[in-house]
Design a protein around this motif. Structure first.
Motif, PDB file in Angstrom:
ATOM      1  N   CYS A 395       0.936  -1.085   0.052  1.00 25.15           N
ATOM      2  CA  CYS A 395       0.115   0.116   0.061  1.00 25.15           C
ATOM      3  C   CYS A 395       0.697   1.282   0.058  1.00 25.15           C
ATOM      4  O   CYS A 395       0.361   2.393   0.273  1.00 25.15           O
ATOM      5  N   SER A 396       1.963   1.058  -0.287  1.00 24.18           N
ATOM      6  CA  SER A 396       3.017   2.219  -0.288  1.00 24.18           C
ATOM      7  C   SER A 396       2.745   3.198  -1.283  1.00 24.18           C
ATOM      8  O   SER A 396       2.356   2.782  -2.473  1.00 24.18           O
ATOM      9  N   THR A 397       3.165   4.538  -1.188  1.00 23.60           N
ATOM     10  CA  THR A 397       3.439   5.439  -2.234  1.00 23.60           C
ATOM     11  C   THR A 397       4.500   5.203  -3.166  1.00 23.60           C
ATOM     12  O   THR A 397       5.281   4.532  -2.565  1.00 23.60           O
ATOM     13  N   LYS A 398       4.559   5.755  -4.299  1.00 22.26           N
ATOM     14  CA  LYS A 398       5.909   5.520  -5.032  1.00 22.26           C
ATOM     15  C   LYS A 398       6.939   6.143  -4.218  1.00 22.26           C
ATOM     16  O   LYS A 398       8.080   5.585  -4.308  1.00 22.26           O
ATOM     17  N   ARG A 399       6.804   7.282  -3.664  1.00 18.43           N
ATOM     18  CA  ARG A 399       7.979   7.958  -2.803  1.00 18.43           C
ATOM     19  C   ARG A 399       8.377   6.997  -1.613  1.00 18.43           C
ATOM     20  O   ARG A 399       9.768   6.834  -1.149  1.00 18.43           O
ATOM     21  N   THR A 400       7.368   6.289  -1.037  1.00 12.71           N
ATOM     22  CA  THR A 400       7.698   5.378   0.272  1.00 12.71           C
ATOM     23  C   THR A 400       7.957   3.907   0.023  1.00 12.71           C
ATOM     24  O   THR A 400       8.312   3.311   0.864  1.00 12.71           O
ATOM     25  N   ARG A 427      -1.416  -3.462  -8.798  1.00 15.79           N
ATOM     26  CA  ARG A 427      -1.972  -2.325  -8.225  1.00 15.79           C
ATOM     27  C   ARG A 427      -2.541  -1.683  -9.286  1.00 15.79           C
ATOM     28  O   ARG A 427      -1.881  -1.639 -10.140  1.00 15.79           O
ATOM     29  N   ASP A 429      -3.088   1.429  -9.463  1.00 13.13           N
ATOM     30  CA  ASP A 429      -2.667   2.855  -9.447  1.00 13.13           C
ATOM     31  C   ASP A 429      -1.390   3.057 -10.132  1.00 13.13           C
ATOM     32  O   ASP A 429      -0.751   4.221 -10.066  1.00 13.13           O
ATOM     33  N   SER A 434       5.667   3.036 -13.968  1.00  9.09           N
ATOM     34  CA  SER A 434       5.693   3.408 -12.503  1.00  9.09           C
ATOM     35  C   SER A 434       6.372   2.306 -11.641  1.00  9.09           C
ATOM     36  O   SER A 434       7.058   2.468 -10.700  1.00  9.09           O
TER      37      SER A 434
END
Length: 466
Positions: A395-400, A427, A429, A434
């Motif tokens: 469930c991380s964002t691309k940054r994390t 995912r 998203d 990405s």
């Protein structure tokens, strides 16, 4: 009479020693020394004893117990001749048993082996029929634990043989009897493993054609293996307390074999417990296949999984040995963790954001609350760390994403890169670019092998599909 009462005939020779003592005390002083009266009477009496012993050896009534009695009697006869009359074994010709004590011992061990195999086969044939036909529920003891009859019957036979061997008062005999008993125990263990595996195969492949009650009978067989381990330990304690094997080397050999056999009984019990888990998880294959698919967002497959496993555990808790139940819970927890991880790769799995984050948390909470009924919640926190970190990464964002991956990789060195990539591919998203952006530094990290990793113990991720 020898054919029917061989041992009684031996006991009837008690007159030999007082008779010869009388010859020595009363006849020898009254006879010329060159007559050699005493050696004459000794050898005459001995030859009659020799003939009697030979008749006993060839008697059809000579079973294992009588063989041991005869061997002990022969040793005592020679000892009495020496101590009471001063006649050494070398002077007594012909030699009793013609020096074939080892041959008689071998015959005894052959009888032990034959009888144990025969009794065990009869016992297991009956038990196998009960186990496969399952026309009635297995018996329960005073604690409501299911059981078969085989454990008590097996060790009733073993203890009979140990008691007989104890009469021989020979360490080597006791050691050999223990070895014969252990060989039969090993055959017994293998038969139970094979029987459980065969019935499991039928249950999984064609459940409609198999009789009900397999779980109950596997619990009974599993409980019996624990009983067997306890009985084997009792045999070892008896060996020590009664000093049945006086030779230290022989004792250590028998002790090590019994300890190994006890471990083997626990292995069979583990085989049974895993079969119970196979049954339970076979019943939840369908809801597991729906996790993270479109159905998962509309229904509650994890709730069905937990409810089904709870139904199984309600029976396991009542009818399964406490030690094995606690082990089963540990193994069930590990299986459920692995199954959750593998389910992230289900056919049709799609992680839809942001709703999937809440659904993953709900699933973890349902599983945690389920196991909190059986284990200390504090202990569960460590058990749930791997799935929590994996879900956090999912469930991380691309940054994390890389930070969360790195935190997980530091603890779980054997985390498969294929799992990491598959999760990102589910995912909704992230497009290919990405995913590549997230995966490139992760792949670089996987290339950077830490030599220490080779010495670290495997983690739960080593059991995840690669």
């Amino acid at each position: 009479r020898v054919d029917k009462e061989p041992i009684e005939c031996l006991e009837a020779t008690d007159f030999v020693f007082p008779d010869l003592a009388l010859v020595y005390d009363d006849l020898v002083p009254r006879s010329p020394s060159n007559y050699k009266i005493f050696p004459f009477f000794v050898l005459e009496y001995h030859r009659h004893v020799y003939e009697l012993v030979n008749k006993i050896v060839t008697s059809p009534e000579l079973d294992g117990g009588r063989i041991l009695h005869l061997l002990r009697w022969v040793r005592e006869y020679y000892a009495s001749m020496n101590h009471q009359l001063g006649v050494t074994e070398e002077l007594l010709e012909p030699q009793l048993l013609d020096g074939n004590e080892q041959g008689l011992l071998d015959e005894y061990l052959k009888l032990v082996r034959t009888n144990l195999v025969k009794w065990t086969n009869n016992m297991m044939n009956t038990a196998s029929n009960e186990f496969t036909e399952r026309t009635a529920a297995p018996a329960t003891d005073s604690d409501k634990l299911y059981h078969m009859q085989t454990a008590s019957l097996m060790f009733e036979m073993v203890n009979q043989q140990v008691s007989l061997a104890a009469d021989s008062q020979q360490s080597t005999v006791m050691e050999q009897v223990i070895k014969e008993c252990i060989q039969v125990m090993k055959d017994y263990q293998q038969r139970w493993k094979d029987l459980i595996s065969a019935e499991m195969k039928m249950q999984i492949e064609s459940p409609s054609t198999t009789p009900p009650g397999l779980a109950e009978y596997i619990m009974a067989a599993t409980n019996d293996q624990i009983k067997c381990a306890e009985f084997a330990d009792a045999v070892l304690q008896r060996m020590e307390s009664e000093n049945l094997i006086k030779n230290r080397k022989n004792f250590e050999s028998a002790r090590d074999l019994l300890n190994e056999t006890m471990d083997d009984f626990f292995d069979v019990a583990t085989h049974g417990a895993n079969a119970l888990l196979d049954l339970a998880f076979n019943d939840v294959k369908d809801p597991f296949s729906k996790l993270h698919t479109s159905t998962w967002y509309e229904e509650d497959p994890m709730g069905l999984i937990v409810a089904t496993l709870r139904d199984y555990n309600d029976d396991f808790r009542v009818h399964l040995n406490d030690y094995m139940f606690n082990k089963l819970i540990d193994w069930m927890l590990e299986r459920l963790m692995i199954a959750q991880m593998d389910a992230l790769r289900n056919r049709g799995a799609r992680l839809k954001f942001p709703v999937c984050t809440e659904r993953l948390e709900q699933d973890r909470a349902a599983v945690f609350n389920f196991f909190a009924d059986y284990k200390n919640p504090k202990d569960l926190e460590d058990d749930f760390d791997a799935i929590e970190q994996l879900h956090k990464f999912a469930c991380s964002t691309k940054r994390t994403a890389y930070i969360n991956f790195y935190s997980m990789k530091r603890i779980y060195h054997d985390l498969p890169i294929s799992l990491v990539e598959d999760i990102l591919g589910r995912r909704d998203d992230m497009d290919r670019s990405s995913i590549k952006e997230v995966m490139d530094p992760i792949k670089e990290k996987f290339k950077d092998k830490d030599p220490i990793d080779a010495t670290r113990s495997p983690t739960i991720f080593s059991k995840v599909k690669q």
